[in-house]
Design an enzyme around this catalytic site. Structure first.
Site, PDB file in Angstrom:
ATOM      1  N   ASP A  10      24.703 -35.171  -0.561  1.00  0.00           N
ATOM      2  CA  ASP A  10      25.604 -34.013  -0.735  1.00  0.00           C
ATOM      3  C   ASP A  10      25.250 -33.370  -2.071  1.00  0.00           C
ATOM      4  O   ASP A  10      24.536 -33.958  -2.900  1.00  0.00           O
ATOM      5  CB  ASP A  10      27.071 -34.478  -0.732  1.00  0.00           C
ATOM      6  CG  ASP A  10      28.049 -33.313  -0.893  1.00  0.00           C
ATOM      7  OD1 ASP A  10      27.793 -32.224  -0.330  1.00  0.00           O
ATOM      8  OD2 ASP A  10      29.059 -33.470  -1.610  1.00  0.00           O
ATOM      9  N   SER A  11      25.806 -32.187  -2.295  1.00  0.00           N
ATOM     10  CA  SER A  11      25.592 -31.523  -3.586  1.00  0.00           C
ATOM     11  C   SER A  11      26.172 -32.357  -4.726  1.00  0.00           C
ATOM     12  O   SER A  11      25.682 -32.300  -5.849  1.00  0.00           O
ATOM     13  CB  SER A  11      26.260 -30.153  -3.576  1.00  0.00           C
ATOM     14  OG  SER A  11      27.664 -30.303  -3.415  1.00  0.00           O
ATOM     15  N   CYS A  73      27.537 -32.817   4.085  1.00  0.00           N
ATOM     16  CA  CYS A  73      27.830 -31.551   3.439  1.00  0.00           C
ATOM     17  C   CYS A  73      27.801 -30.460   4.508  1.00  0.00           C
ATOM     18  O   CYS A  73      26.771 -30.277   5.165  1.00  0.00           O
ATOM     19  CB  CYS A  73      26.750 -31.306   2.391  1.00  0.00           C
ATOM     20  SG  CYS A  73      26.836 -29.694   1.612  1.00  0.00           S
ATOM     21  N   THR A  75      27.953 -27.299   4.016  1.00  0.00           N
ATOM     22  CA  THR A  75      27.140 -26.184   3.535  1.00  0.00           C
ATOM     23  C   THR A  75      25.666 -26.434   3.848  1.00  0.00           C
ATOM     24  O   THR A  75      24.962 -25.546   4.343  1.00  0.00           O
ATOM     25  CB  THR A  75      27.344 -26.026   2.012  1.00  0.00           C
ATOM     26  OG1 THR A  75      28.751 -25.919   1.759  1.00  0.00           O
ATOM     27  CG2 THR A  75      26.645 -24.810   1.477  1.00  0.00           C
ATOM     28  N   CYS A 179      34.679 -28.567   4.251  1.00  0.00           N
ATOM     29  CA  CYS A 179      33.836 -28.948   3.113  1.00  0.00           C
ATOM     30  C   CYS A 179      34.224 -30.375   2.772  1.00  0.00           C
ATOM     31  O   CYS A 179      35.426 -30.697   2.708  1.00  0.00           O
ATOM     32  CB  CYS A 179      34.098 -28.006   1.938  1.00  0.00           C
ATOM     33  SG  CYS A 179      33.414 -28.584   0.363  1.00  0.00           S
ATOM     34  N   THR A 180      33.219 -31.230   2.592  1.00  0.00           N
ATOM     35  CA  THR A 180      33.535 -32.650   2.411  1.00  0.00           C
ATOM     36  C   THR A 180      34.291 -32.915   1.109  1.00  0.00           C
ATOM     37  O   THR A 180      35.025 -33.898   1.009  1.00  0.00           O
ATOM     38  CB  THR A 180      32.256 -33.503   2.486  1.00  0.00           C
ATOM     39  OG1 THR A 180      31.273 -32.972   1.575  1.00  0.00           O
ATOM     40  CG2 THR A 180      31.680 -33.479   3.886  1.00  0.00           C
TER      41      THR A 180
HETATM   42  N1  DGL Z   1      30.530 -30.760  -0.114  1.00  0.00           N
HETATM   43  C1  DGL Z   1      29.872 -29.613   0.330  1.00  0.00           C
HETATM   44  C2  DGL Z   1      30.303 -29.125   1.706  1.00  0.00           C
HETATM   45  O1  DGL Z   1      30.729 -29.910   2.518  1.00  0.00           O
HETATM   46  C3  DGL Z   1      29.450 -28.530  -0.643  1.00  0.00           C
HETATM   47  C4  DGL Z   1      30.288 -28.198  -1.804  1.00  0.00           C
HETATM   48  C5  DGL Z   1      29.554 -27.345  -2.833  1.00  0.00           C
HETATM   49  O2  DGL Z   1      28.527 -27.791  -3.327  1.00  0.00           O
HETATM   50  O3  DGL Z   1      30.015 -26.241  -3.113  1.00  0.00           O
HETATM   51  O4  DGL Z   1      30.167 -27.976   2.028  1.00  0.00           O
END
Ligand code: DGL
Length: 233
Positions: A10-11, A73, A75, A179-180
């Site tokens: 993930d990010s 993630c 995104t 979003c996770t």
């Molecule tokens: N946790 C991520 C998601 O599920 C991304 C959040 C981010 O980096 O802005 O989209």
């Protein structure tokens, strides 16, 4: 049978909520979690940059010899999962906003999806919305919520305030956490709406991972608990 680890990325810390769901379902597997926490914040980036960051995470996971990868993630899944599946010979499981289960549970209700701005722009996400054409769906991108959670889990008052604002403005019958990162404050949304009105994709992704590993005969034969390794790009 295969005792290699499963990779998750993930990010930042949002994917830890997915890791938790996966470990509950697959307690004997080893997991490697890779984040982009030095740079992080993918939710406002263009799709090509997200894809580059996601590839860097998968490259790092490949160093551990992972047998499968979970893009924990929304995104990254919406913008890059097709490219990842093309570029790597690995099974991938992605995260998608749990809109379909929310529509099934509240077919006549107002369903609000909160997600990053990048997720809301992706064609793959638009395809998901198309599948729910007959439902009342409102998509509300949140430019700041993921970074507030990433950087400020200690300031729960401001996160509660943000959750209250969303619920007050939307008054949804069901809320989809797309979003996770948002899953860390799921309990706040549950306290405002009731648990049955809040949806996330984590358990679905964990079940999909189990199915993929079973289909490909990649489950570990280990009987003791699996290990956890953390790394970053
Ligand atoms: N946790 C991520 C998601 O599920 C991304 C959040 C981010 O980096 O802005 O989209």
């Amino acid at each position: 049978m295969n005792d290699s680890p499963i990779g998750i990325f993930d990010s930042g810390s949002g994917g830890l909520t997915v890791l938790d769901a996966c470990r509950k379902l697959l307690p004997h597997e080893n997991f490697v979690y890779v984040s982009d926490s030095r740079k992080g914040g993918w939710g406002s980036l263009p799709a090509n940059q997200i894809a580059l960051r996601a590839c860097a995470c998968v490259d790092k996971l490949s160093e551990y010899g992972c047998k499968a990868v979970v893009a924990a993630c929304n995104t990254a899944t919406e913008s890059s999962i097709c490219a990842l599946r093309n570029d790597y010979e690995l099974p991938f499981v992605g995260l998608e906003p749990a809109l379909l289960p929310a529509v099934r549970a509240f077919p006549n209700g107002k369903i609000t999806v909160i997600c990053t701005p990048a997720t809301s722009r992706q064609p793959k996400f638009k395809e998901l919305l198309d599948k729910c054409k007959d439902a009342r769906v409102a998509v509300r991108p949140q430019p700041k919520l993921a970074s507030m959670i990433e950087n400020g889990l200690h300031s729960l008052d401001s996160l509660r305030g943000e959750a209250e604002r969303i619920v007050e403005e939307e008054k949804p019958d069901a809320l989809v956490l797309g979003c996770t990162h948002y899953v860390f404050i799921r309990y706040i949304f549950e306290s405002l709406l009731g648990a049955e009105r809040v949806f996330d994709g984590n358990l679905g992704a964990a079940r999909r991972l189990l199915a993929v590993l079973t289909e490909r005969e990649l489950l570990s034969a280990r009987e003791e608990s699996g290990s956890l390794t953390f790394d970053a790009i």
